[in-house]
Design a protein around this motif. Structure first.
Motif, PDB file in Angstrom:
ATOM      1  N   ALA A 169      28.532  55.691  49.709  1.00 30.02           N
ATOM      2  CA  ALA A 169      27.828  56.830  49.112  1.00 30.02           C
ATOM      3  C   ALA A 169      26.799  56.356  48.092  1.00 30.02           C
ATOM      4  N   ARG A 170      27.134  55.314  47.351  1.00 31.93           N
ATOM      5  CA  ARG A 170      26.226  54.794  46.334  1.00 31.93           C
ATOM      6  C   ARG A 170      25.140  53.897  46.942  1.00 31.93           C
ATOM      7  N   GLU A 171      25.478  53.221  48.011  1.00 35.32           N
ATOM      8  CA  GLU A 171      24.482  52.369  48.674  1.00 35.32           C
ATOM      9  C   GLU A 171      23.376  53.186  49.334  1.00 35.32           C
ATOM     10  N   LEU A 172      23.665  54.443  49.662  1.00 36.61           N
ATOM     11  CA  LEU A 172      22.661  55.279  50.331  1.00 36.61           C
ATOM     12  C   LEU A 172      21.850  56.117  49.348  1.00 36.61           C
ATOM     13  N   ASN A 234      29.594  64.546  47.199  1.00 36.41           N
ATOM     14  CA  ASN A 234      29.184  63.219  47.668  1.00 36.41           C
ATOM     15  C   ASN A 234      30.035  62.151  46.998  1.00 36.41           C
ATOM     16  N   GLY A 235      30.418  61.135  47.770  1.00 36.75           N
ATOM     17  CA  GLY A 235      31.234  60.057  47.215  1.00 36.75           C
ATOM     18  C   GLY A 235      32.618  60.530  46.794  1.00 36.75           C
ATOM     19  N   GLN A 236      33.203  61.440  47.571  1.00 34.69           N
ATOM     20  CA  GLN A 236      34.487  62.042  47.210  1.00 34.69           C
ATOM     21  C   GLN A 236      35.493  61.879  48.346  1.00 34.69           C
ATOM     22  N   VAL A 237      36.771  61.946  47.974  1.00 35.50           N
ATOM     23  CA  VAL A 237      37.865  62.039  48.943  1.00 35.50           C
ATOM     24  C   VAL A 237      38.484  63.421  48.766  1.00 35.50           C
ATOM     25  N   VAL A 238      38.374  64.249  49.790  1.00 36.86           N
ATOM     26  CA  VAL A 238      38.890  65.616  49.740  1.00 36.86           C
ATOM     27  C   VAL A 238      40.287  65.627  50.332  1.00 36.86           C
TER      28      VAL A 238
END
Length: 245
Positions: A169-172, A234-238
């Motif tokens: 998520a951070r790389e994009l 974004n960048g989360q685990v739901v």
């Protein structure tokens, strides 16, 4: 007046269980869907038929998610059929349960190949080829936080999936592509129910405050949100598990 291009989704493991319901849910939202499968062509074709009979567009493409050439060809097929790829739902996975002391290391290696290497291979292609406004949705599991005996090897693979998800998520940054993971709790799929007696299933169904097992439809709704309107997640685990802690 110009019309917006059709959004396109690839769903790995799309022939059965949560993947199958996700295929149908995304198609109902207007996505053209590529149903990826590993071996069961009949079930994949059945998923395609269900979509097309409901007025949607879908194709089935076989690919081992851990084979980089096969996955590249999967994306090629999506682009050739529908013009591009906007969403990748990586639902393919395998589960082997065993206490650590009794662990079959060959089974561990097979599970690592599908669950960890497969996530890297699929996400690598997705990171290279998704259009702006897209979404990558990986699959973890709520067992990672529950520390249930027998699940160490499986949970370890899903810990890797979560790590990949958060970093990617951070790389994009700057690409307008979201990357999240869905972590189902006990869900009534063949993968979950296989080998469990009625008492075990009833006990696990009683765990969440909602006092039932999840359904593939429950999880597909979460995926559809992340694939569509959930652009600020974004960048989360739901953890879609009915409230198990």
């Amino acid at each position: 007046m110009s019309t917006a291009p059709t959004r396109v989704a690839i769903v790995t493991g799309g022939s059965r269980g949560i993947g199958r319901r996700t295929v149908e849910r995304l198609a109902a939202d207007g996505f053209a869907v590529v149903v990826n499968y590993a071996g069961n062509r009949a079930e994949a074709e059945a998923a395609v038929t269900a979509v097309t009979e409901a007025g949607g567009r879908a194709i089935a493409v076989r690919a081992d998610v851990a084979d980089e050439d096969a996955v590249a060809a999967l994306f090629d097929a999506a682009e050739e059929a529908f013009g591009g790829v906007d969403v990748v739902v990586h639902a393919a996975g395998t589960m082997y349960l065993s206490p650590v002391a009794d662990l079959d290391l060959d089974a561990l290696d097979r599970m690592h190949r599908t669950n960890i290497r497969g996530t890297f291979v699929v996400d690598r292609q997705a990171a290279r080829r998704l259009r702006g406004g897209g979404a990558i949705i990986n699959f973890s599991s709520s067992v990672l936080g529950l520390a249930m005996p027998g699940y160490a090897a499986y949970a370890a693979t899903k810990g890797a999936v979560e790590a990949v998800t958060l970093v990617l998520a951070r790389e994009l940054r700057g690409r307008d592509i979201t990357v999240n993971a869905v972590a189902p709790g006990p869900t009534a799929t063949a993968l979950f129910l296989d080998g469990k007696d009625e008492e075990t299933i009833a006990r696990m169904a009683a765990q969440p405050p909602l006092e039932r097992l999840g359904t593939p439809e429950d999880i597909a709704e979460v995926v559809a949100f992340l694939a569509g309107p959930g652009r600020w997640v974004n960048g989360q685990v739901v953890r879609a598990n009915g409230g198990i802690v």
